[in-house]
Design a protein around this motif. Structure first.
Motif, mmCIF file in Angstrom:
data_model
loop_
_atom_site.group_PDB
_atom_site.id
_atom_site.type_symbol
_atom_site.label_atom_id
_atom_site.label_comp_id
_atom_site.label_asym_id
_atom_site.label_seq_id
_atom_site.Cartn_x
_atom_site.Cartn_y
_atom_site.Cartn_z
ATOM 1 N N LEU A 198 45.518 45.149 11.519
ATOM 2 C CA LEU A 198 44.215 44.516 11.363
ATOM 3 C C LEU A 198 44.412 43.116 11.922
ATOM 4 C CD1 LEU A 198 43.401 45.402 7.626
ATOM 5 C CD2 LEU A 198 42.136 46.209 9.617
ATOM 6 N N SER A 199 43.780 42.822 13.039
ATOM 7 C CA SER A 199 44.029 41.540 13.701
ATOM 8 C C SER A 199 42.848 40.603 13.557
ATOM 9 C CB SER A 199 44.294 41.760 15.190
ATOM 10 O OG SER A 199 45.259 42.772 15.368
ATOM 11 N N GLU A 219 47.493 41.756 10.006
ATOM 12 C CA GLU A 219 47.963 42.406 8.783
ATOM 13 C C GLU A 219 48.360 43.826 9.140
ATOM 14 O OE1 GLU A 219 44.995 42.096 5.661
ATOM 15 O OE2 GLU A 219 44.257 40.253 6.606
ATOM 16 N N THR A 220 49.181 44.364 8.291
ATOM 17 C CA THR A 220 49.736 45.690 8.530
ATOM 18 C C THR A 220 49.113 46.693 7.573
ATOM 19 O OG1 THR A 220 51.828 45.016 9.478
ATOM 20 C CG2 THR A 220 51.887 46.913 8.035
ATOM 21 N N VAL A 221 48.750 47.857 8.065
ATOM 22 C CA VAL A 221 48.233 48.895 7.181
ATOM 23 C C VAL A 221 48.844 50.257 7.485
ATOM 24 C CG1 VAL A 221 45.990 47.854 6.701
ATOM 25 C CG2 VAL A 221 46.258 49.293 8.709
ATOM 26 N N SER A 222 48.933 51.065 6.445
ATOM 27 C CA SER A 222 49.352 52.458 6.602
ATOM 28 C C SER A 222 48.324 53.299 5.867
ATOM 29 C CB SER A 222 50.717 52.684 5.961
ATOM 30 O OG SER A 222 51.682 51.890 6.602
ATOM 31 N N ASP A 223 47.929 54.390 6.430
ATOM 32 C CA ASP A 223 46.898 55.194 5.783
ATOM 33 C C ASP A 223 47.065 56.653 6.165
ATOM 34 O OD1 ASP A 223 44.012 54.747 4.386
ATOM 35 O OD2 ASP A 223 43.953 56.427 5.793
ATOM 36 N N ALA A 258 45.167 59.337 5.510
ATOM 37 C CA ALA A 258 43.991 60.052 6.019
ATOM 38 C C ALA A 258 43.830 59.801 7.511
ATOM 39 C CB ALA A 258 42.739 59.607 5.260
ATOM 40 N N LEU A 259 44.067 58.588 7.881
ATOM 41 C CA LEU A 259 43.982 58.205 9.278
ATOM 42 C C LEU A 259 44.966 59.020 10.120
ATOM 43 C CD1 LEU A 259 42.605 56.090 11.037
ATOM 44 C CD2 LEU A 259 44.398 54.484 10.437
ATOM 45 N N GLN A 273 48.406 54.443 18.669
ATOM 46 C CA GLN A 273 48.317 53.079 18.182
ATOM 47 C C GLN A 273 46.871 52.739 17.890
ATOM 48 O OE1 GLN A 273 49.398 50.705 21.986
ATOM 49 N NE2 GLN A 273 47.747 49.673 20.954
ATOM 50 N N ILE A 274 46.703 51.907 16.895
ATOM 51 C CA ILE A 274 45.367 51.536 16.436
ATOM 52 C C ILE A 274 45.343 50.041 16.245
ATOM 53 C CG2 ILE A 274 43.714 51.740 14.553
ATOM 54 C CD1 ILE A 274 44.899 54.479 13.986
ATOM 55 N N ASP A 275 44.262 49.438 16.670
ATOM 56 C CA ASP A 275 44.084 48.020 16.376
ATOM 57 C C ASP A 275 42.671 47.799 15.897
ATOM 58 O OD1 ASP A 275 44.631 45.151 16.385
ATOM 59 O OD2 ASP A 275 43.258 45.082 18.083
ATOM 60 N N ILE A 276 42.560 47.239 14.721
ATOM 61 C CA ILE A 276 41.243 46.863 14.198
ATOM 62 C C ILE A 276 41.141 45.355 14.349
ATOM 63 C CG2 ILE A 276 39.759 46.805 12.172
ATOM 64 C CD1 ILE A 276 41.162 49.277 11.126
ATOM 65 N N SER A 277 40.158 44.907 15.117
ATOM 66 C CA SER A 277 39.959 43.474 15.300
ATOM 67 C C SER A 277 38.760 43.017 14.492
ATOM 68 C CB SER A 277 39.695 43.148 16.773
ATOM 69 O OG SER A 277 40.845 43.416 17.533
#
Lengths: 139, 139
Positions: free
Chosen positions: B88-89, B97-101, B103-104, B123-127
């Motif tokens: 999460l940028s 921030e770092t996330v693990s999920d 369901a994703l 790879q995933i980036d949430i901005s």
DNA sequence: AGACTAATTGCGACTTTTTTGCAAATACTT
DNA sequence: AAGTATTTGCAAAAAAGTCGCAATTAGTCT
């Protein structure tokens, strides 16, 4: 779509110019592309420096964004100018397929909320070997 | 982790050298970083050219990979050397921030299968704007 | 421990990519 | 049709990345 583009420029007090139309047009035709492709293909209508300036402007205006597909840095139109989607990139042939998935989108929303994050955009790239390349060189 | 790194090099018939250890150590300390940071911070123990060669090697060996976070190109250790996660940028403060999920992750598997894709990585980036920056400059 | 050898490094030169200053050209307003 | 602020192309410069090669070094074999 091109009308919306022109409108956005004018509303920001910016001019609708040849180079900007040229680059925008190219991006519409080649959704996922690279900076060097834009420079090469738009050379007739836009100087290298103008391409860089135009791309920087488009980025700032949220018209394009940078993504990674198959490990390579690419650019593409944002959701406002192309339907929201993500990529499956083949590491062998380099092609990218497009996917949309509602469950995925909900998960991303949920994750953002859980972290108190106001989400602006997201991008996903799945890298691997596409069906066609698996057939061709089985493992 | 450093032992596993050395082992991987030796098994590939490669040498465990000062520059490689230096770069690897830096990557461990700064999970999400940039090429220029590595060059700057490892300058004492590795020449610019060696950093590039080392990073290229690490990429080929699957020790690092390129990602986009907050629109910027970054590098980080792969899952084998850091636990699997996404980012999460914050577009304002630049922090990630770092996330693990789970369901994703399942979604991505399902999507890959549905498309006949053999997934290698993703790879995933949430901005967006992080909680802290929202508080500081509310909208 | 010392010698051997292939891999790796640092250096410098080089190419490629991106940025910038500025005079000339252009889009838009009036 | 003129006026003006923006934008462009060009050329020069800075930044990023690559490459050849002699010197160095890690790992191996005695």
């Amino acid at each position: 779509m091109k009308a919306k583009f022109k409108q956005q420029l004018r509303e920001a007090g910016l001019k609708v110019t040849g180079p900007r139309l040229e680059v925008f047009g190219f991006l519409q035709k080649h959704d996922l592309t690279t900076v060097s492709s834009v420079i090469r293909e738009c050379a007739a209508g836009a100087d290298r420096a103008s391409v860089y300036r135009t791309l920087a402007l488009f980025r700032k205006l949220g018209i394009i964004h940078d993504v990674v597909a198959g490990g390579k840095r690419m650019i593409e139109l944002t959701d406002r100018f192309a339907s929201h989607h993500h990529h499956l990139s083949c590491l062998e042939c380099g092609r990218s397929e497009t996917v949309s998935d509602q469950a995925l989108e909900s998960d991303l929303d949920r994750i953002s909320k859980k972290n108190g994050f106001r989400q602006v955009s997201h991008q996903i790239d799945i890298s691997g070997i596409c069906a066609r390349c698996q057939d061709r060189s089985p493992r």
